[in-house]
Design a protein around this motif. Sequence first.
Motif, mmCIF file in Angstrom:
data_model
loop_
_atom_site.group_PDB
_atom_site.id
_atom_site.type_symbol
_atom_site.label_atom_id
_atom_site.label_comp_id
_atom_site.label_asym_id
_atom_site.label_seq_id
_atom_site.Cartn_x
_atom_site.Cartn_y
_atom_site.Cartn_z
ATOM 1 N N GLN A 131 0.748 -1.202 0.172
ATOM 2 C CA GLN A 131 0.107 0.045 0.021
ATOM 3 C C GLN A 131 0.691 1.399 -0.074
ATOM 4 O O GLN A 131 2.004 1.111 0.596
ATOM 5 N N CYS A 182 -11.304 2.200 -8.833
ATOM 6 C CA CYS A 182 -10.932 3.520 -8.306
ATOM 7 C C CYS A 182 -12.280 4.525 -7.970
ATOM 8 O O CYS A 182 -13.134 4.500 -8.646
ATOM 9 N N ALA A 204 -7.321 0.624 -6.296
ATOM 10 C CA ALA A 204 -7.140 -0.645 -6.078
ATOM 11 C C ALA A 204 -6.635 -1.484 -7.333
ATOM 12 O O ALA A 204 -7.237 -1.091 -8.337
ATOM 13 N N CYS A 210 -2.766 -1.433 -3.306
ATOM 14 C CA CYS A 210 -3.562 -0.194 -3.132
ATOM 15 C C CYS A 210 -2.981 1.232 -3.103
ATOM 16 O O CYS A 210 -1.805 1.076 -2.592
#
Length: 311
Positions: A131, A182, A204, A210
Motif C-alpha cells: 500500500q 478507483c 485498488a 492499493c
Amino acid sequence: MRRVLLIGSGEVGAKHVEALNRTDGMDLVGVADPSPVVSPPAGVPLFARWESALDSLAPDVVVVATPPGTALVAARAAARGGAVVLVEKPVTLDPSDLATAPEDERIFVAFQPHFAPGIAGLLDQAPAVRQAEVMLVCRRDRAYYRTWRTRYATAGGVLHQQAIHGLALALRLLPSSSVSSCTAEIHRERRWAESEDRITAAVAFDNGACLTVDARVDSVDQPRRHEVVLHLDDGQQVHVRGRNLEAGLGDPLSAPGDLALRQAMYRALPTGDTGPRHPSLFPLAQLRRTLEVIDHAYRTARNASEAGTAA
C-alpha cells in the motif's frame, strides 16, 4: 564536457539554466524557444526552433522544459539524433502516446526529488510494498494558471502538475498490476482554471495492492508538504518526507535544496548505451503506468460541491 541544449526558456527552463551553469561537466551551448520568458545567459545562442538547434549544435544532452505534447515530440527527435534527453513532466497527458518507441530508451523524466537521500537505495532494493499513500499540500496563486496551464487539455490537473513526483515514485515501488477499482473526488472552489483545487483518490489493483492520494493546491493554513508513505508486506512503514520529497528517507532539517538535487540528476545521466543506470533515473517508458493511473482517477472522479456533497 557534455554539450547541453535547453528546449524551453520559461519558468522551469530558467531553473535548469541556473543549475546547468553551476554543474561541473555540463556546458550549456544553446537555448531554443520562439518566445523565451527568460533570456539565455550571455554568449549562449537563442534559437527560435528546436529543430534548427538540434541540427546546428548536435548536443550530447538535451533538456526539454516545454508544455505537454511539444515536450514528447522534441524529446524523441533529440533522442533519435543521439542525445541523452531529460524531459520535464508530465511530458504528455495521453498514456497511449507512450507506446514503446526505440528512441525512448535514451529519454528520462526530470524528477529531481527522486535523488533525495535514500531514494536510490530504496529503488534498488525494491521492497515488497502492499500500500502507498501520496499526500500533497501546496499553494498555487492565480499567476501560476496562465497560458498553457489554464486548460486541463493542455496542462492536466493537480495529479499531472504537482503530485506526479510522489505518484511516479509510489507506482514504481508498488508491484505492477492493472487497476481493478478507483474512487475519486474533485473539488473546485477558486475556479482560476479548469484544473481542480483538490483531488482525493483510492485506487485498488488486481494483485491486491492499493494507492491513496490526497492532493491539494489551495491550502493557506496547512504546512506545505509532498510526502509518500509506503506500507511494506512485513508491516513496516517507510516515509519519504519533505516539502517536495526532498528529505527522502533522511532528516527534513538537513534536506538538500533544489539545486543540489538537479545537479545530482544531471550527473546521473548516462554517457552511453551500455552499463548500469542510476536507480533514481526515471525512464520514459515507466511514465506510462503513472499516466494510466492518473487518467483512471480523473475519468472515474465525481465533482464535489464546496459543502462536500456530490455536484
